[in-house]
Design a protein around this motif. Structure first.
Motif, PDB file in Angstrom:
ATOM      1  N   GLU A   1      10.909  -5.410 -12.615  1.00  0.00           N
ATOM      2  CA  GLU A   1      10.210  -5.782 -11.389  1.00  0.00           C
ATOM      3  C   GLU A   1      10.483  -4.776 -10.270  1.00  0.00           C
ATOM      4  OE1 GLU A   1       8.149  -8.383 -10.940  1.00  0.00           O
ATOM      5  OE2 GLU A   1       8.347  -9.040 -13.023  1.00  0.00           O
ATOM      6  N   LEU A   2      11.631  -4.135 -10.284  1.00  0.00           N
ATOM      7  CA  LEU A   2      11.937  -3.134  -9.267  1.00  0.00           C
ATOM      8  C   LEU A   2      11.048  -1.903  -9.386  1.00  0.00           C
ATOM      9  CD1 LEU A   2      15.849  -3.286  -9.369  1.00  0.00           C
ATOM     10  CD2 LEU A   2      14.355  -4.245  -7.602  1.00  0.00           C
ATOM     11  N   LEU A   3      10.612  -1.590 -10.595  1.00  0.00           N
ATOM     12  CA  LEU A   3       9.797  -0.402 -10.837  1.00  0.00           C
ATOM     13  C   LEU A   3       8.302  -0.704 -10.883  1.00  0.00           C
ATOM     14  CD1 LEU A   3      11.994   1.099 -13.706  1.00  0.00           C
ATOM     15  CD2 LEU A   3      12.159   1.550 -11.252  1.00  0.00           C
ATOM     16  N   LEU A   4       7.973  -2.006 -10.908  1.00  0.00           N
ATOM     17  CA  LEU A   4       6.566  -2.376 -11.080  1.00  0.00           C
ATOM     18  C   LEU A   4       5.819  -2.469  -9.756  1.00  0.00           C
ATOM     19  CD1 LEU A   4       4.351  -3.269 -13.078  1.00  0.00           C
ATOM     20  CD2 LEU A   4       5.198  -5.603 -12.837  1.00  0.00           C
ATOM     21  N   TRP A   5       6.516  -2.876  -8.697  1.00  0.00           N
ATOM     22  CA  TRP A   5       5.847  -3.151  -7.427  1.00  0.00           C
ATOM     23  C   TRP A   5       6.031  -1.979  -6.464  1.00  0.00           C
ATOM     24  CZ3 TRP A   5       3.073  -7.654  -6.800  1.00  0.00           C
ATOM     25  CH2 TRP A   5       3.273  -8.645  -7.759  1.00  0.00           C
ATOM     26  N   GLN A   6       5.046  -1.781  -5.611  1.00  0.00           N
ATOM     27  CA  GLN A   6       5.140  -0.804  -4.544  1.00  0.00           C
ATOM     28  C   GLN A   6       4.253  -1.231  -3.380  1.00  0.00           C
ATOM     29  OE1 GLN A   6       3.687   3.089  -5.536  1.00  0.00           O
ATOM     30  NE2 GLN A   6       1.971   2.316  -6.747  1.00  0.00           N
ATOM     31  N   LEU A   7       4.569  -0.689  -2.211  1.00  0.00           N
ATOM     32  CA  LEU A   7       3.867  -1.072  -0.990  1.00  0.00           C
ATOM     33  C   LEU A   7       2.528  -0.349  -0.900  1.00  0.00           C
ATOM     34  CD1 LEU A   7       4.292  -2.771   1.601  1.00  0.00           C
ATOM     35  CD2 LEU A   7       5.122  -0.679   2.696  1.00  0.00           C
ATOM     36  N   ALA A   8       1.491  -1.104  -0.541  1.00  0.00           N
ATOM     37  CA  ALA A   8       0.149  -0.539  -0.377  1.00  0.00           C
ATOM     38  C   ALA A   8      -0.401  -0.961   0.975  1.00  0.00           C
ATOM     39  CB  ALA A   8      -0.783  -1.017  -1.495  1.00  0.00           C
ATOM     40  N   GLN A   9      -1.152  -0.085   1.603  1.00  0.00           N
ATOM     41  CA  GLN A   9      -1.765  -0.340   2.900  1.00  0.00           C
ATOM     42  C   GLN A   9      -3.267  -0.457   2.749  1.00  0.00           C
ATOM     43  OE1 GLN A   9      -0.509   2.723   5.607  1.00  0.00           O
ATOM     44  NE2 GLN A   9       1.557   1.872   5.833  1.00  0.00           N
ATOM     45  N   GLU A  10      -3.813  -1.460   3.440  1.00  0.00           N
ATOM     46  CA  GLU A  10      -5.250  -1.714   3.378  1.00  0.00           C
ATOM     47  C   GLU A  10      -5.792  -1.870   4.793  1.00  0.00           C
ATOM     48  OE1 GLU A  10      -5.840  -5.147   1.012  1.00  0.00           O
ATOM     49  OE2 GLU A  10      -5.554  -4.113  -0.889  1.00  0.00           O
ATOM     50  N   ALA A  11      -7.035  -1.498   4.971  1.00  0.00           N
ATOM     51  CA  ALA A  11      -7.690  -1.665   6.261  1.00  0.00           C
ATOM     52  C   ALA A  11      -8.222  -3.091   6.376  1.00  0.00           C
ATOM     53  CB  ALA A  11      -8.841  -0.664   6.408  1.00  0.00           C
ATOM     54  N   PRO A  12      -7.782  -3.830   7.367  1.00  0.00           N
ATOM     55  CA  PRO A  12      -8.253  -5.212   7.531  1.00  0.00           C
ATOM     56  C   PRO A  12      -9.642  -5.241   8.134  1.00  0.00           C
ATOM     57  CG  PRO A  12      -6.772  -4.655   9.301  1.00  0.00           C
ATOM     58  CD  PRO A  12      -6.821  -3.447   8.398  1.00  0.00           C
ATOM     59  N   PRO A  13     -10.260  -6.426   8.233  1.00  0.00           N
ATOM     60  CA  PRO A  13     -11.579  -6.523   8.862  1.00  0.00           C
ATOM     61  C   PRO A  13     -11.589  -6.032  10.304  1.00  0.00           C
ATOM     62  CG  PRO A  13     -11.100  -8.505   7.612  1.00  0.00           C
ATOM     63  CD  PRO A  13      -9.862  -7.692   7.605  1.00  0.00           C
ATOM     64  N   ALA A  14     -10.495  -6.296  11.047  1.00  0.00           N
ATOM     65  CA  ALA A  14     -10.435  -5.817  12.428  1.00  0.00           C
ATOM     66  C   ALA A  14     -10.108  -4.333  12.433  1.00  0.00           C
ATOM     67  CB  ALA A  14      -9.380  -6.596  13.210  1.00  0.00           C
ATOM     68  N   PRO A  15     -10.878  -3.494  13.132  1.00  0.00           N
ATOM     69  CA  PRO A  15     -10.610  -2.059  13.123  1.00  0.00           C
ATOM     70  C   PRO A  15      -9.351  -1.713  13.920  1.00  0.00           C
ATOM     71  CG  PRO A  15     -12.377  -2.562  14.660  1.00  0.00           C
ATOM     72  CD  PRO A  15     -12.056  -3.843  13.955  1.00  0.00           C
ATOM     73  N   GLY A  16      -8.721  -0.626  13.515  1.00  0.00           N
ATOM     74  CA  GLY A  16      -7.544  -0.130  14.215  1.00  0.00           C
ATOM     75  C   GLY A  16      -6.234  -0.696  13.716  1.00  0.00           C
ATOM     76  N   LEU A  17      -6.231  -1.616  12.781  1.00  0.00           N
ATOM     77  CA  LEU A  17      -5.006  -2.220  12.271  1.00  0.00           C
ATOM     78  C   LEU A  17      -4.930  -2.013  10.767  1.00  0.00           C
ATOM     79  CD1 LEU A  17      -4.953  -5.614  14.234  1.00  0.00           C
ATOM     80  CD2 LEU A  17      -3.621  -3.550  14.728  1.00  0.00           C
ATOM     81  N   LEU A  18      -3.712  -1.885  10.300  1.00  0.00           N
ATOM     82  CA  LEU A  18      -3.456  -1.735   8.872  1.00  0.00           C
ATOM     83  C   LEU A  18      -2.620  -2.909   8.391  1.00  0.00           C
ATOM     84  CD1 LEU A  18      -2.652   2.091   8.490  1.00  0.00           C
ATOM     85  CD2 LEU A  18      -4.747   0.897   7.841  1.00  0.00           C
ATOM     86  N   SER A  19      -3.017  -3.479   7.287  1.00  0.00           N
ATOM     87  CA  SER A  19      -2.237  -4.563   6.675  1.00  0.00           C
ATOM     88  C   SER A  19      -1.528  -4.035   5.436  1.00  0.00           C
ATOM     89  CB  SER A  19      -3.162  -5.734   6.297  1.00  0.00           C
ATOM     90  OG  SER A  19      -4.104  -5.314   5.319  1.00  0.00           O
ATOM     91  N   GLU A  20      -0.325  -4.546   5.235  1.00  0.00           N
ATOM     92  CA  GLU A  20       0.494  -4.103   4.106  1.00  0.00           C
ATOM     93  C   GLU A  20       0.600  -5.241   3.097  1.00  0.00           C
ATOM     94  OE1 GLU A  20       3.456  -1.032   6.511  1.00  0.00           O
ATOM     95  OE2 GLU A  20       4.156  -3.030   5.933  1.00  0.00           O
ATOM     96  N   ARG A  21       0.556  -4.887   1.839  1.00  0.00           N
ATOM     97  CA  ARG A  21       0.733  -5.864   0.768  1.00  0.00           C
ATOM     98  C   ARG A  21       1.425  -5.185  -0.393  1.00  0.00           C
ATOM     99  NH1 ARG A  21      -2.525  -5.766  -3.673  1.00  0.00           N
ATOM    100  NH2 ARG A  21      -4.157  -4.147  -3.718  1.00  0.00           N
ATOM    101  N   CYS A  22       1.975  -5.999  -1.272  1.00  0.00           N
ATOM    102  CA  CYS A  22       2.670  -5.494  -2.455  1.00  0.00           C
ATOM    103  C   CYS A  22       1.679  -5.435  -3.615  1.00  0.00           C
ATOM    104  CB  CYS A  22       3.853  -6.385  -2.810  1.00  0.00           C
ATOM    105  SG  CYS A  22       5.202  -6.307  -1.624  1.00  0.00           S
ATOM    106  N   ALA A  23       1.584  -4.279  -4.229  1.00  0.00           N
ATOM    107  CA  ALA A  23       0.673  -4.083  -5.349  1.00  0.00           C
ATOM    108  C   ALA A  23       1.473  -3.885  -6.631  1.00  0.00           C
ATOM    109  CB  ALA A  23      -0.223  -2.872  -5.103  1.00  0.00           C
TER     110      ALA A  23
END
Length: 306
Positions: free
Chosen positions: A93-115
């Motif tokens: 599990e330590l090697l499987l997950w990594q942080l990913a950034q996505e553009a949310p519906p509101a412009p100018g902000l970035l949301s982070e999620r684990c992929a």
């Protein structure tokens, strides 16, 4: 203790992520939280298996009513095997997950999620192993962390009931039967709570594996959040259930809490305890010395005819 770690570390990280759409501690929490959650499932799984084996030994022991208390070194060794084994199986599990950034519906902000995506920078052998684990993760999760504890506990309980039934027919094990039933009910209750809290995640994993193209990202995130909170609910309920059903453990816990609240200072309780100890000492001395002590006879005067 592991349930406490899950509630103390993982729960605030998940809540912070849902409120701010930012990952607390970044990529570190993205890897540590799944590792701790899967390790928690492993600790619970192997602990239930160990408790089932212990109940089976208690039912088949020739001297079930006078079993010696297990040494602390033996208990620590078993706990070490359970914890080290669970953490070792959760290393992918330590090697499987990594942080990913996505553009949310509101412009100018970035949301982070684990992929769930292995890093391409891993060595080739490790990368292939992590990919194999990712492909087999759903069924490994279902077989090891759901089917194994449930089937193992049910099998041990059925065998234990059969052995205890034959022991009752022979007239053995009548005195400690109630205590053994209470312990068996505790293990069954822990297994039921664990199965109810982990079943939704396994069902979701199987459904998502075959219907993921038809599900939106919002739906997948919502299902993942629900599964995590089922795990948090299990970690919250398990200690309370254990303290309520296992009366000696619950009584010892309450005594420790009362002792910490009162400060364990010398007060009337200690004086009463000392009085009780004196009374017990007098009673024990009266057992060995039934006759009252007599005063020694007076010394005879020297020089008399007697």
């Amino acid at each position: 203790f592991w349930d406490f770690l899950i509630l103390f570390f993982c729960l605030p990280v998940v809540i912070f992520n849902e409120i701010t759409k930012r990952r607390l501690l970044g990529d570190v929490s993205c890897r540590i939280v799944p590792f701790m959650e899967v390790s928690s499932l492993g600790v619970t799984t192997f602990s239930l298996c160990a408790l089932g084996i212990d109940r089976f030994h208690a039912a088949t022991s020739p001297q079930a009513g006078a079993r010696p208390i297990e040494q602390c070194q033996s208990i620590v060794a078993k706990l070490a095997v359970i914890w080290v084994g669970s953490m070792t199986l959760s290393v992918p599990e330590l090697l499987l997950w990594q942080l990913a950034q996505e553009a949310p519906p509101a412009p100018g902000l970035l949301s982070e999620r684990c992929a769930m995506k292995p890093s391409p920078g891993l060595p080739e052998a490790v990368y292939s192993l992590v990919l194999t684990y990712q492909n087999a993760r759903m069924w490994w999760y279902f077989g090891c962390y759901f089917c194994l504890p449930v089937l193992f506990t049910v099998s041990c309980q059925l065998v234990t009931r059969r052995v205890r039934g034959s022991a009752k027919a022979e007239g053995r094990g009548v005195k400690h039967g109630r205590r053994e039933r209470n312990l068996n009910c505790t293990i069954v209750a822990l297994t039921v709570i664990y199965a109810l809290c982990t079943a939704p995640e396994n069902v979701c994993n199987i459904v998502v594996a075959y219907m993921s193209p038809d599900l939106s990202r919002h739906t997948l995130d919502l299902l993942d959040l629900i599964n995590q909170f089922f795990l948090f609910f299990k970690c919250s309920v398990t200690p309370v259930l254990l303290l309520c059903l296992c009366r000696p453990l619950g009584q010892a816990f309450m005594d420790c809490c009362c002792c910490c609240c009162e400060g364990c200072g010398p007060d009337g309780t200690s004086s009463e305890g000392s009085a009780d100890s004196k009374l017990k000492t007098e009673m024990s001395s009266s057992i060995f010395f039934d006759k009252p002590r007599e005063t020694p006879p007076p010394l005879l005067a020297l020089g008399t005819p007697c």
